[in-house]
Design an enzyme around this catalytic site. Sequence first.
Site, PDB file in Angstrom:
ATOM      1  N   ASP A  47      60.170  19.446 -47.093  1.00 14.27           N
ATOM      2  CA  ASP A  47      59.757  18.732 -45.876  1.00 14.27           C
ATOM      3  C   ASP A  47      60.115  19.577 -44.649  1.00 14.27           C
ATOM      4  O   ASP A  47      61.283  19.739 -44.314  1.00 14.27           O
ATOM      5  CB  ASP A  47      60.485  17.383 -45.801  1.00 14.27           C
ATOM      6  CG  ASP A  47      60.014  16.559 -44.606  1.00 14.27           C
ATOM      7  OD1 ASP A  47      59.022  15.820 -44.766  1.00 14.27           O
ATOM      8  OD2 ASP A  47      60.614  16.680 -43.523  1.00 14.27           O
ATOM      9  N   TYR A  52      60.357  22.368 -36.274  1.00 11.26           N
ATOM     10  CA  TYR A  52      61.581  22.937 -36.870  1.00 11.26           C
ATOM     11  C   TYR A  52      61.613  24.465 -36.755  1.00 11.26           C
ATOM     12  O   TYR A  52      62.665  25.074 -36.939  1.00 11.26           O
ATOM     13  CB  TYR A  52      61.725  22.547 -38.353  1.00 11.26           C
ATOM     14  CG  TYR A  52      61.799  21.069 -38.647  1.00 11.26           C
ATOM     15  CD1 TYR A  52      61.950  20.133 -37.627  1.00 11.26           C
ATOM     16  CD2 TYR A  52      61.710  20.589 -39.946  1.00 11.26           C
ATOM     17  CE1 TYR A  52      62.005  18.765 -37.912  1.00 11.26           C
ATOM     18  CE2 TYR A  52      61.771  19.230 -40.235  1.00 11.26           C
ATOM     19  CZ  TYR A  52      61.906  18.322 -39.204  1.00 11.26           C
ATOM     20  OH  TYR A  52      61.952  16.976 -39.495  1.00 11.26           O
ATOM     21  N   LYS A  77      54.514  18.655 -40.094  1.00 14.98           N
ATOM     22  CA  LYS A  77      54.255  17.603 -39.107  1.00 14.98           C
ATOM     23  C   LYS A  77      53.777  18.221 -37.802  1.00 14.98           C
ATOM     24  O   LYS A  77      54.279  19.270 -37.392  1.00 14.98           O
ATOM     25  CB  LYS A  77      55.533  16.790 -38.835  1.00 14.98           C
ATOM     26  CG  LYS A  77      56.349  16.485 -40.075  1.00 14.98           C
ATOM     27  CD  LYS A  77      57.564  15.614 -39.811  1.00 14.98           C
ATOM     28  CE  LYS A  77      58.447  15.561 -41.044  1.00 14.98           C
ATOM     29  NZ  LYS A  77      59.417  16.642 -41.172  1.00 14.98           N
ATOM     30  N   HIS A 110      54.292  13.592 -36.079  1.00 11.95           N
ATOM     31  CA  HIS A 110      55.766  13.574 -36.131  1.00 11.95           C
ATOM     32  C   HIS A 110      56.360  12.364 -35.394  1.00 11.95           C
ATOM     33  O   HIS A 110      57.295  11.729 -35.880  1.00 11.95           O
ATOM     34  CB  HIS A 110      56.292  14.885 -35.537  1.00 11.95           C
ATOM     35  CG  HIS A 110      57.657  15.270 -36.012  1.00 11.95           C
ATOM     36  ND1 HIS A 110      58.050  16.584 -36.129  1.00 11.95           N
ATOM     37  CD2 HIS A 110      58.721  14.539 -36.387  1.00 11.95           C
ATOM     38  CE1 HIS A 110      59.303  16.619 -36.570  1.00 11.95           C
ATOM     39  NE2 HIS A 110      59.730  15.390 -36.725  1.00 11.95           N
TER      40      HIS A 110
HETATM   41  P1  NDP Z   1      70.758  14.328 -43.837  1.00  9.95           P
HETATM   42  O1  NDP Z   1      71.026  12.860 -43.831  1.00  9.95           O
HETATM   43  O2  NDP Z   1      69.992  14.920 -44.948  1.00  9.95           O
HETATM   44  O3  NDP Z   1      72.189  15.045 -43.717  1.00  9.95           O
HETATM   45  C1  NDP Z   1      72.334  16.450 -43.591  1.00  9.95           C
HETATM   46  C2  NDP Z   1      73.805  16.749 -43.250  1.00  9.95           C
HETATM   47  O4  NDP Z   1      74.659  16.290 -44.303  1.00  9.95           O
HETATM   48  C3  NDP Z   1      74.099  18.211 -43.075  1.00  9.95           C
HETATM   49  O5  NDP Z   1      75.082  18.316 -42.068  1.00  9.95           O
HETATM   50  C4  NDP Z   1      74.668  18.640 -44.418  1.00  9.95           C
HETATM   51  O6  NDP Z   1      75.602  19.690 -44.240  1.00  9.95           O
HETATM   52  C5  NDP Z   1      75.372  17.379 -44.871  1.00  9.95           C
HETATM   53  N1  NDP Z   1      75.322  17.195 -46.330  1.00  9.95           N
HETATM   54  C6  NDP Z   1      74.231  17.333 -47.131  1.00  9.95           C
HETATM   55  N2  NDP Z   1      74.547  17.065 -48.410  1.00  9.95           N
HETATM   56  C7  NDP Z   1      75.854  16.751 -48.427  1.00  9.95           C
HETATM   57  C8  NDP Z   1      76.758  16.396 -49.465  1.00  9.95           C
HETATM   58  N3  NDP Z   1      76.356  16.318 -50.740  1.00  9.95           N
HETATM   59  N4  NDP Z   1      78.055  16.144 -49.117  1.00  9.95           N
HETATM   60  C9  NDP Z   1      78.468  16.227 -47.858  1.00  9.95           C
HETATM   61  N5  NDP Z   1      77.663  16.550 -46.815  1.00  9.95           N
HETATM   62  C10 NDP Z   1      76.366  16.823 -47.107  1.00  9.95           C
HETATM   63  O7  NDP Z   1      70.125  14.677 -42.415  1.00  9.95           O
HETATM   64  P2  NDP Z   1      68.788  15.294 -41.854  1.00  9.95           P
HETATM   65  O8  NDP Z   1      68.729  14.821 -40.447  1.00  9.95           O
HETATM   66  O9  NDP Z   1      68.683  16.734 -42.093  1.00  9.95           O
HETATM   67  O10 NDP Z   1      67.624  14.545 -42.660  1.00  9.95           O
HETATM   68  C11 NDP Z   1      67.036  15.053 -43.841  1.00  9.95           C
HETATM   69  C12 NDP Z   1      65.610  15.506 -43.585  1.00  9.95           C
HETATM   70  O11 NDP Z   1      64.836  14.443 -43.053  1.00  9.95           O
HETATM   71  C13 NDP Z   1      65.468  16.605 -42.522  1.00  9.95           C
HETATM   72  O12 NDP Z   1      65.891  17.873 -42.989  1.00  9.95           O
HETATM   73  C14 NDP Z   1      64.010  16.501 -42.216  1.00  9.95           C
HETATM   74  O13 NDP Z   1      63.249  17.098 -43.242  1.00  9.95           O
HETATM   75  C15 NDP Z   1      63.832  14.990 -42.193  1.00  9.95           C
HETATM   76  N6  NDP Z   1      63.964  14.429 -40.833  1.00  9.95           N
HETATM   77  C16 NDP Z   1      62.842  13.970 -40.229  1.00  9.95           C
HETATM   78  C17 NDP Z   1      62.876  13.444 -38.965  1.00  9.95           C
HETATM   79  C18 NDP Z   1      61.621  12.947 -38.355  1.00  9.95           C
HETATM   80  O14 NDP Z   1      61.621  12.641 -37.149  1.00  9.95           O
HETATM   81  N7  NDP Z   1      60.549  12.833 -39.079  1.00  9.95           N
HETATM   82  C19 NDP Z   1      64.138  13.356 -38.190  1.00  9.95           C
HETATM   83  C20 NDP Z   1      65.287  13.841 -38.924  1.00  9.95           C
HETATM   84  C21 NDP Z   1      65.184  14.328 -40.199  1.00  9.95           C
HETATM   85  P3  NDP Z   1      75.380  21.230 -44.746  1.00  9.95           P
HETATM   86  O15 NDP Z   1      73.963  21.614 -44.461  1.00  9.95           O
HETATM   87  O16 NDP Z   1      76.375  21.974 -43.912  1.00  9.95           O
HETATM   88  O17 NDP Z   1      75.724  21.257 -46.213  1.00  9.95           O
END
Ligand code: NDP
Length: 283
Positions: A47, A52, A77, A110
């Site tokens: 995704d 991005y 998006k 988006h």
């Molecule tokens: P997430 O809820 O996926 O959380 C990501 C964070 O959690 C990062 O800081 C990561 O750290 C940490 N993390 C991931 N896995 C673990 C784990 N197993 N244990 C502990 N910490 C963990 O947040 P996102 O906002 O990135 O959402 C996911 C996806 O949703 C986005 O990447 C995007 O594709 C989508 N999205 C879409 C939006 C929209 O407007 N359409 C808005 C926001 C997100 P680290 O990387 O340091 O491991």
Amino acid sequence: MANTIPRISLNDGNTIPQLGFGVFQIEPRDTAAAVGRALEIGYRHIDTAQMYGNEAEVGQAIRGSGLDRGEVFVTSKLSNAFHRPDDARKAFESTLSTLKMDYIDLFLIHWPLPTLYDGDFVSTWQTLEEFQRDGRARSIGVSNFQVAHLERLITEARVVPAVNQVEVHPYFGNEEVRAYGRKHNVITEAWSPIAQGNVLSDPTVADIAELVGRTPAQVVLRWHIQRGDVIFPKSTTPERIEENFRIFDFELDDAAMERITSLDRGAAGRQGGDPDTFDYLPA
Ligand code: NDP
């Protein structure tokens, strides 16, 4: 129980892997490595988004993986800057050329941006309908649409969005939007499924994790899966990318599901913008 990723049927006849890998806030220089690792582990759904800034690196990682194009489900998006139909057409072509792909599996608006563009996201949606008609977008959908926004598309346009990608996690259940999606056959994709990490230290989540012998992230991701939503957690940490993938070989019972659902804080639980007022335009 094997760790097999289910596919969810969309209203247009296509299917989508219920678990994918999100690349929001991954720097372009780190994206190919993270996506490459995810594909090695077994993720088959990525995704990304124009905003991005890492579509090129997503395409590069998929080409470098040795997998056939058809084995990986790719979503992007439309940037908030390009809602006008002519701009959207150019932007969509740019997504395909940046990814170096001749089609995309799913293309989304988006954000609805109801306070911009004279509140007209319907003509933007009708432009995405063109991309689906000409085969360059296999499925089309929306993101951050509220019930009122979805109602407008359903009454004024031809195609019902295949998905609505919205914020959902234990602190923000977004139940009204999810219920509308269920009623109209619009699959909910839950963004920020672990609230960017903020739900992982919740005592209820920690307690359930201990009871089932899994990590807090696995428990929360499993909760989404059992609710039927599509998710794509983001991580640049190789061990976490793998941890987040291992969620299909255990189950939460009804009591655990209910305890997590009850953490909902309503609008106060949002981590991101309110779609009714969100008006970010990239420079
Ligand atoms: P997430 O809820 O996926 O959380 C990501 C964070 O959690 C990062 O800081 C990561 O750290 C940490 N993390 C991931 N896995 C673990 C784990 N197993 N244990 C502990 N910490 C963990 O947040 P996102 O906002 O990135 O959402 C996911 C996806 O949703 C986005 O990447 C995007 O594709 C989508 N999205 C879409 C939006 C929209 O407007 N359409 C808005 C926001 C997100 P680290 O990387 O340091 O491991």
